[in-house]
Motif scaffolding. Sequence first.
Motif, PDB file in Angstrom:
ATOM      1  N   ASN A  71       0.831  -1.205   0.000  1.00 44.15           N
ATOM      2  CA  ASN A  71       0.000   0.000   0.000  1.00 44.15           C
ATOM      3  C   ASN A  71       0.867   1.259   0.000  1.00 44.15           C
ATOM      4  N   LYS A  74       2.243   1.714  -3.454  1.00 42.69           N
ATOM      5  CA  LYS A  74       1.202   2.288  -4.322  1.00 42.69           C
ATOM      6  C   LYS A  74       1.058   3.784  -4.097  1.00 42.69           C
ATOM      7  N   ASN A  75       1.077   4.204  -2.819  1.00 44.22           N
ATOM      8  CA  ASN A  75       1.004   5.640  -2.519  1.00 44.22           C
ATOM      9  C   ASN A  75       2.195   6.383  -3.114  1.00 44.22           C
ATOM     10  N   ILE A  77       4.126   5.482  -5.719  1.00 46.20           N
ATOM     11  CA  ILE A  77       4.040   5.522  -7.180  1.00 46.20           C
ATOM     12  C   ILE A  77       3.018   6.590  -7.574  1.00 46.20           C
ATOM     13  N   GLY A  78       1.887   6.621  -6.878  1.00 51.22           N
ATOM     14  CA  GLY A  78       0.848   7.615  -7.166  1.00 51.22           C
ATOM     15  C   GLY A  78       1.377   9.034  -7.014  1.00 51.22           C
ATOM     16  N   LYS A  79       2.066   9.282  -5.890  1.00 44.41           N
ATOM     17  CA  LYS A  79       2.606  10.634  -5.654  1.00 44.41           C
ATOM     18  C   LYS A  79       3.683  10.983  -6.684  1.00 44.41           C
ATOM     19  N   VAL A  81       3.928   9.834  -9.764  1.00 38.54           N
ATOM     20  CA  VAL A  81       3.275  10.082 -11.052  1.00 38.54           C
ATOM     21  C   VAL A  81       2.640  11.474 -11.064  1.00 38.54           C
ATOM     22  N   ASN A 112       5.207  -1.026 -14.668  1.00 36.71           N
ATOM     23  CA  ASN A 112       4.891  -1.721 -15.931  1.00 36.71           C
ATOM     24  C   ASN A 112       3.406  -1.603 -16.269  1.00 36.71           C
ATOM     25  N   GLU A 113       2.556  -1.600 -15.228  1.00 40.44           N
ATOM     26  CA  GLU A 113       1.101  -1.563 -15.433  1.00 40.44           C
ATOM     27  C   GLU A 113       0.600  -0.231 -15.984  1.00 40.44           C
ATOM     28  N   ILE A 114       1.470   0.796 -15.966  1.00 41.33           N
ATOM     29  CA  ILE A 114       1.045   2.110 -16.478  1.00 41.33           C
ATOM     30  C   ILE A 114       2.020   2.647 -17.527  1.00 41.33           C
ATOM     31  N   GLN A 115       2.836   1.750 -18.108  1.00 41.26           N
ATOM     32  CA  GLN A 115       3.927   2.230 -18.964  1.00 41.26           C
ATOM     33  C   GLN A 115       3.444   2.862 -20.285  1.00 41.26           C
ATOM     34  N   THR A 116       2.347   2.342 -20.858  1.00 44.65           N
ATOM     35  CA  THR A 116       1.896   2.882 -22.154  1.00 44.65           C
ATOM     36  C   THR A 116       1.555   4.375 -22.053  1.00 44.65           C
ATOM     37  N   PRO A 117       0.672   4.795 -21.110  1.00 40.42           N
ATOM     38  CA  PRO A 117       0.392   6.244 -21.022  1.00 40.42           C
ATOM     39  C   PRO A 117       1.603   7.074 -20.581  1.00 40.42           C
ATOM     40  N   GLN A 120       3.520   7.630 -23.616  1.00 38.21           N
ATOM     41  CA  GLN A 120       2.781   8.556 -24.485  1.00 38.21           C
ATOM     42  C   GLN A 120       3.038  10.015 -24.067  1.00 38.21           C
ATOM     43  N   LEU A 121       3.154  10.238 -22.748  1.00 34.99           N
ATOM     44  CA  LEU A 121       3.407  11.598 -22.244  1.00 34.99           C
ATOM     45  C   LEU A 121       4.893  11.951 -22.267  1.00 34.99           C
TER      46      LEU A 121
END
Lengths: 137, 137
Positions: A71, A74-75, A77-79, A81, A112-117, A120-121
């Motif tokens: 958890n 995840k926090n 990685i979120g911060k 991003v 890896n789960e968010i690599q495409t977007p 893209q950015l």
Amino acid sequence: MNELLTENEVVEIMMSYLNSQGYTIERYATTTQIGIDIEAFKNGNKICIEAKGATSSMKDSARYGKPFNDNQVKNHIGKAVVAALKVLNQECKDTISAIALPNNATHKKQINEIQTPLKQLGIKVFLVSKDNVLDYF
Amino acid sequence: MNELLTENEVVEIMMSYLNSQGYTIERYATTTQIGIDIEAFKNGNKICIEAKGATSSMKDSARYGKPFNDNQVKNHIGKAVVAALKVLNQECKDTISAIALPNNATHKKQINEIQTPLKQLGIKVFLVSKDNVLDYF
């Protein structure tokens, strides 16, 4: 087993790597300071890097020397991003926005789960170990 | 003063709104369940929505009935953004990825700071109040 890097260690290793790549460090922040963690320049081009560690930098934290749990990762990685998105929102379009994470399975799986977007950015990801920085994408 | 919506209330209000816009709800998740919060269809087009509340849904939580603090809101925005990026990573390119947040100053300020890259990716944001859903962008 991977060594557990703190955020400050990730920042230090990233700065050495940037120097070896011809970048000049403009400023950097420790965990307790506000703002993006590293700003560096090379040939007039700017890179802004948000760094995260694999364990707490705080010696009085209950998690000091222990890996962050899922958890908490995840926090982080979120911060990280959101910080990288803020750079894209604020800076001129030539600035590179990047994230530096510990090179371990949990961080790699989540990125890896968010690599495409992210690609893209144009957000770059560096995976950091004690002796090595991997330019992941 | 704004009422404090829980995540489950934000999900319920969003589902009523989607129904009013001609969407059919395919599935939804409560706070304790894994996966994206709402999946809905309209004319064969899919929308996936990650929702966040302004206070805890858990009656035994210390924060029940109190607004989340700034750090918790930052964690929520981070997690919601990562969930929206995962949708873009996994789903076919016609799926709309969206975030539903309480319509209050803290959430709006934080989402405004990252709106350019979110718009570039086509991630939609809905701001939810008790009686109203604002299609923010």
